[in-house]
Scaffold this active site. Sequence first.
Site, PDB file in Angstrom:
ATOM      1  CB  SER A  77      -0.946   0.009   1.205  1.00  0.00           C
ATOM      2  OG  SER A  77      -2.052  -0.831   0.978  1.00  0.00           O
ATOM      3  CE  LYS A  80      -3.670   1.220  -1.211  1.00  0.00           C
ATOM      4  NZ  LYS A  80      -4.446   0.890  -0.003  1.00  0.00           N
ATOM      5  CE1 TYR A 203      -3.529  -0.384  -5.404  1.00  0.00           C
ATOM      6  CE2 TYR A 203      -4.521  -2.549  -5.278  1.00  0.00           C
ATOM      7  CZ  TYR A 203      -4.054  -1.409  -4.658  1.00  0.00           C
ATOM      8  OH  TYR A 203      -4.105  -1.306  -3.292  1.00  0.00           O
ATOM      9  CE1 TYR A 255      -3.493   0.347   4.620  1.00  0.00           C
ATOM     10  CE2 TYR A 255      -2.319  -0.628   6.455  1.00  0.00           C
ATOM     11  CZ  TYR A 255      -2.506  -0.478   5.101  1.00  0.00           C
ATOM     12  OH  TYR A 255      -1.702  -1.149   4.223  1.00  0.00           O
ATOM     13  CB  VAL A 273      -0.307  -5.596   4.449  1.00  0.00           C
ATOM     14  CG1 VAL A 273      -1.608  -4.902   4.787  1.00  0.00           C
ATOM     15  CG2 VAL A 273      -0.204  -5.889   2.957  1.00  0.00           C
TER      16      VAL A 273
END
Length: 334
Positions: A77, A80, A203, A255, A273
């Site tokens: 993540s 991103k 992605y 998060y 993660v």
Amino acid sequence: MPSAAIRAQLQDRLGDLLERHARAGHEGVEKLYDEHRGMYPPEEAGDELDRLAIAITTVDGETFAVGDHDVPFALQSMSKVFSYALALASHDSEELAETVGVEPSGDAFNSITFDERHHRPFNPMVNAGALATTSLARGDTFQERLDAILGVMRACAGDDGLHADDETAAAELRGADHNRATAYLMRAEGMIEGDVEELLELYLHQCSVHVTCSTLSTMAATLANGCVHPTTGDRAVPKDRVRDLLSVMYTCGMYDSTGEWAYDVGLPAKSGVSGGILVVVPGKMGIGVWSPGLDAYGNSARGVAICEEISKKLGLHLFATEDEDRLTVEEATG
């Protein structure tokens, strides 16, 4: 530039910090993640549970690193940040706002919920928002679009060799039903267009780029340096969009524990993660921490604790008073 003695002291301080948190065990660890196994409990973990690394890179380009700082892991993540940076660089604010918002969602990163009022994902740091920003990558082919995202990552890292790991991406794709459902729902609602399977593959390829903790801290230092790499001088993001990127990282990057992070640590950041945390100290340095044991929110448990200690001891919180700020190297190591 600090003296050799000061640099050695800083290295020793990082070593002490790492040793103390390694001895503290695995309090707060609820799960780990592997692209082949998915989430799994700590009692099923092997040596990976004990992996730990800390790296700091100054805006002058000097890196101090301890622990497993040369072991590669997937950005997951944290990628991103860079797909959103590309979207900021290639789209104006109004156009981008039609695709993704900037509000914290308050939900888990993989929640299939949207900002119903504006008919878009809440922000680019949750999976739905990242799918939306990734869909904006320009290019006539899959590879051209992937290269556009990789270009931002490479500029931040100062490493033209960064690449997506095909084996990791393939494993992620086999278990991508939740993201696939999110993407198809978004297309059905008119939030994205085009080939969903190609978007999902793009992605997951960006998530599969491997870095070391030292590289992660360099990427963070580039963001801290106004998105200009400390040594190459390459600009990764237009100057007038840097504030936008860091603002969203500050409010949405950790998060659904982002509020707690902003209160305790007070710095723009993004977790993944894989156990990494990328932390930006604007105008000063970048921090990379890696420890695969995750807390209930999916953040590295030891990573969060280490970042809290670094922020408090050095007075790095964005709202710290001047007398709390002890980041000059001489003061920090005195």
